[in-house]
Design a protein around this motif. Structure first.
Motif, PDB file in Angstrom:
ATOM      1  N   SER A 144      -0.200  -9.074  -6.234  1.00 52.89           N
ATOM      2  CA  SER A 144      -0.457  -7.864  -7.243  1.00 52.89           C
ATOM      3  C   SER A 144      -0.251  -6.506  -6.461  1.00 52.89           C
ATOM      4  O   SER A 144       0.201  -6.465  -5.577  1.00 52.89           O
ATOM      5  CB  SER A 144      -2.018  -7.913  -7.699  1.00 52.89           C
ATOM      6  N   SER A 145      -0.086  -5.489  -7.714  1.00 47.64           N
ATOM      7  CA  SER A 145       0.271  -4.220  -6.958  1.00 47.64           C
ATOM      8  C   SER A 145      -0.751  -3.448  -6.352  1.00 47.64           C
ATOM      9  O   SER A 145      -0.446  -3.255  -5.189  1.00 47.64           O
ATOM     10  CB  SER A 145       0.457  -3.353  -8.146  1.00 47.64           C
ATOM     11  N   TRP A 146      -2.201  -4.054  -6.616  1.00 48.45           N
ATOM     12  CA  TRP A 146      -3.052  -3.259  -5.668  1.00 48.45           C
ATOM     13  C   TRP A 146      -2.952  -4.170  -4.057  1.00 48.45           C
ATOM     14  O   TRP A 146      -3.314  -3.396  -3.369  1.00 48.45           O
ATOM     15  CB  TRP A 146      -4.551  -3.765  -6.144  1.00 48.45           C
ATOM     16  N   ALA A 147      -2.625  -5.421  -4.254  1.00 53.57           N
ATOM     17  CA  ALA A 147      -2.501  -5.925  -3.129  1.00 53.57           C
ATOM     18  C   ALA A 147      -1.647  -5.364  -2.031  1.00 53.57           C
ATOM     19  O   ALA A 147      -1.631  -5.117  -0.785  1.00 53.57           O
ATOM     20  CB  ALA A 147      -2.612  -7.498  -3.065  1.00 53.57           C
ATOM     21  N   LYS A 148      -0.476  -4.847  -2.796  1.00 49.81           N
ATOM     22  CA  LYS A 148       0.721  -4.353  -1.916  1.00 49.81           C
ATOM     23  C   LYS A 148       0.346  -3.043  -1.283  1.00 49.81           C
ATOM     24  O   LYS A 148       1.000  -2.672  -0.429  1.00 49.81           O
ATOM     25  CB  LYS A 148       1.921  -4.440  -2.947  1.00 49.81           C
ATOM     26  N   THR A 149      -0.484  -2.281  -1.988  1.00 47.27           N
ATOM     27  CA  THR A 149      -0.967  -1.125  -1.434  1.00 47.27           C
ATOM     28  C   THR A 149      -1.486  -1.284  -0.109  1.00 47.27           C
ATOM     29  O   THR A 149      -1.762  -0.159   0.682  1.00 47.27           O
ATOM     30  CB  THR A 149      -1.884  -0.557  -2.434  1.00 47.27           C
ATOM     31  N   ILE A 150      -2.028  -2.514   0.418  1.00 49.42           N
ATOM     32  CA  ILE A 150      -2.769  -2.463   1.768  1.00 49.42           C
ATOM     33  C   ILE A 150      -1.644  -2.198   2.624  1.00 49.42           C
ATOM     34  O   ILE A 150      -1.883  -1.734   3.770  1.00 49.42           O
ATOM     35  CB  ILE A 150      -3.442  -3.980   1.845  1.00 49.42           C
ATOM     36  N   ARG A 151      -0.274  -3.028   2.535  1.00 54.37           N
ATOM     37  CA  ARG A 151       0.637  -2.809   3.451  1.00 54.37           C
ATOM     38  C   ARG A 151       1.157  -1.405   3.660  1.00 54.37           C
ATOM     39  O   ARG A 151       1.410  -0.875   4.607  1.00 54.37           O
ATOM     40  CB  ARG A 151       1.744  -3.704   3.359  1.00 54.37           C
ATOM     41  N   LYS A 152       1.331  -0.787   2.621  1.00 53.57           N
ATOM     42  CA  LYS A 152       1.569   0.583   2.325  1.00 53.57           C
ATOM     43  C   LYS A 152       0.668   1.439   3.173  1.00 53.57           C
ATOM     44  O   LYS A 152       1.328   2.372   4.008  1.00 53.57           O
ATOM     45  CB  LYS A 152       1.544   1.276   0.944  1.00 53.57           C
ATOM     46  N   VAL A 153      -0.647   1.317   2.803  1.00 59.04           N
ATOM     47  CA  VAL A 153      -1.592   2.327   3.566  1.00 59.04           C
ATOM     48  C   VAL A 153      -1.467   2.085   5.063  1.00 59.04           C
ATOM     49  O   VAL A 153      -1.482   2.941   6.032  1.00 59.04           O
ATOM     50  CB  VAL A 153      -2.890   2.059   3.021  1.00 59.04           C
ATOM     51  N   LEU A 154      -1.523   0.732   5.528  1.00 56.87           N
ATOM     52  CA  LEU A 154      -1.446   0.389   7.155  1.00 56.87           C
ATOM     53  C   LEU A 154      -0.138   1.047   7.444  1.00 56.87           C
ATOM     54  O   LEU A 154      -0.154   1.360   8.803  1.00 56.87           O
ATOM     55  CB  LEU A 154      -1.558  -0.984   7.223  1.00 56.87           C
ATOM     56  N   LEU A 155       1.049   0.981   6.925  1.00 53.18           N
ATOM     57  CA  LEU A 155       2.187   1.714   7.334  1.00 53.18           C
ATOM     58  C   LEU A 155       1.957   3.244   7.678  1.00 53.18           C
ATOM     59  O   LEU A 155       2.345   3.789   8.595  1.00 53.18           O
ATOM     60  CB  LEU A 155       3.439   1.449   6.426  1.00 53.18           C
ATOM     61  N   GLU A 156       1.441   3.888   6.618  1.00 53.50           N
ATOM     62  CA  GLU A 156       1.034   5.091   6.642  1.00 53.50           C
ATOM     63  C   GLU A 156       0.141   5.736   7.801  1.00 53.50           C
ATOM     64  O   GLU A 156       0.655   6.872   8.537  1.00 53.50           O
ATOM     65  CB  GLU A 156       0.772   5.604   5.236  1.00 53.50           C
ATOM     66  N   ILE A 157      -1.157   5.146   7.916  1.00 52.57           N
ATOM     67  CA  ILE A 157      -1.885   5.544   8.788  1.00 52.57           C
ATOM     68  C   ILE A 157      -1.791   5.162  10.160  1.00 52.57           C
ATOM     69  O   ILE A 157      -2.241   5.795  11.115  1.00 52.57           O
ATOM     70  CB  ILE A 157      -3.447   5.049   8.400  1.00 52.57           C
TER      71      ILE A 157
END
Length: 226
Positions: A144-157
């Motif tokens: 899901s799009s919500w699950a994909k945001t986990i990787r995005k946030v981990l990359l950012e922080i």
């Protein structure tokens, strides 16, 4: 005076995953983890100690290159290796030391959940039992799009531990706004997984966007005796 030059072991023969090699506080925690484990795994004991010390000194230490000390650690082993003991070690330490706030969620459903925790306490480590399942959920074709945001946030922080993270601005006024920046969010990850589950979760996307490059993946080969 003994002038005999010291004999150094070849780099390939040195084992970095022992309490003696770690030394200091990390070595002491790793040794305690080994002494209390039903199936002692030196690799996981050292990883657990690293994750705890890196979190305990988060926002207080900067490396020589200007990077923070947050770590994304992953232990890989088959069933019966006692992978859960390493997580139990850092949780017990945090509770006994009155530092329970250092332990973050063991599971998140989206990147917004990680941001929510960061706004309450910007320094924590997330002990994830099934890192491979998480990877599959955030990188799979049907994720899901919500699950994909986990990787995005981990990359950012990951690279924001010595700077400022603005987070995400929500369109819904009822939700917490991200107008206030988060200074030096130091978020570490300590995951465990079986080899099949973990490597199945790796995709071309995780390799190309740098997510895998941020992981320190250690696979325990030898199953310890009870």
């Amino acid at each position: 005076l003994d002038q005999t030059p010291p004999v150094r072991a070849p780099r390939g023969k040195a084992d970095p995953f022992t309490p003696q090699a770690a030394g200091g506080l990390i070595g002491a925690i790793a040794q305690w983890s080994l002494d209390t484990a039903r199936r002692p795994v030196p690799e996981f004991a050292v990883l657990g100690a690293l994750s705890f010390v890196a979190t305990m000194f988060g926002r207080q230490v900067v490396g020589p290159t200007g990077a923070g000390i947050n770590l994304y650690l992953v232990g890989i082993a088959g069933p019966g290796f006692g992978k859960e003991h390493a997580h139990k070690t850092i949780q017990t330490l945090a509770l006994d030391c009155g530092m329970q706030d250092l332990i973050g969620p063991g599971e998140v459903t989206s990147g917004s959940a990680i941001e929510k925790v960061c706004r309450r306490r910007p320094v924590f480590v997330m002990p994830w039992d099934e890192m491979g399942v998480v990877l599959q959920s955030v990188t799979g074709a049907g994720s899901s799009s919500w699950a994909k945001t986990i990787r995005k946030v981990l990359l950012e922080i990951f690279s924001k531990s010595t700077s400022v993270w603005s987070g995400k601005e929500h369109a819904d006024p009822q939700k917490d706004s991200s107008a206030e920046p988060i200074f030096a969010p130091t978020v570490s990850l300590f995951g465990m997984s079986t080899p099949t589950t973990f490597y199945r979760g790796l995709t071309e996307e995780t390799l190309s966007d740098g997510f895998v490059a941020r992981l320190v993946v250690i696979e325990a080969k030898q199953r310890p005796a009870r």
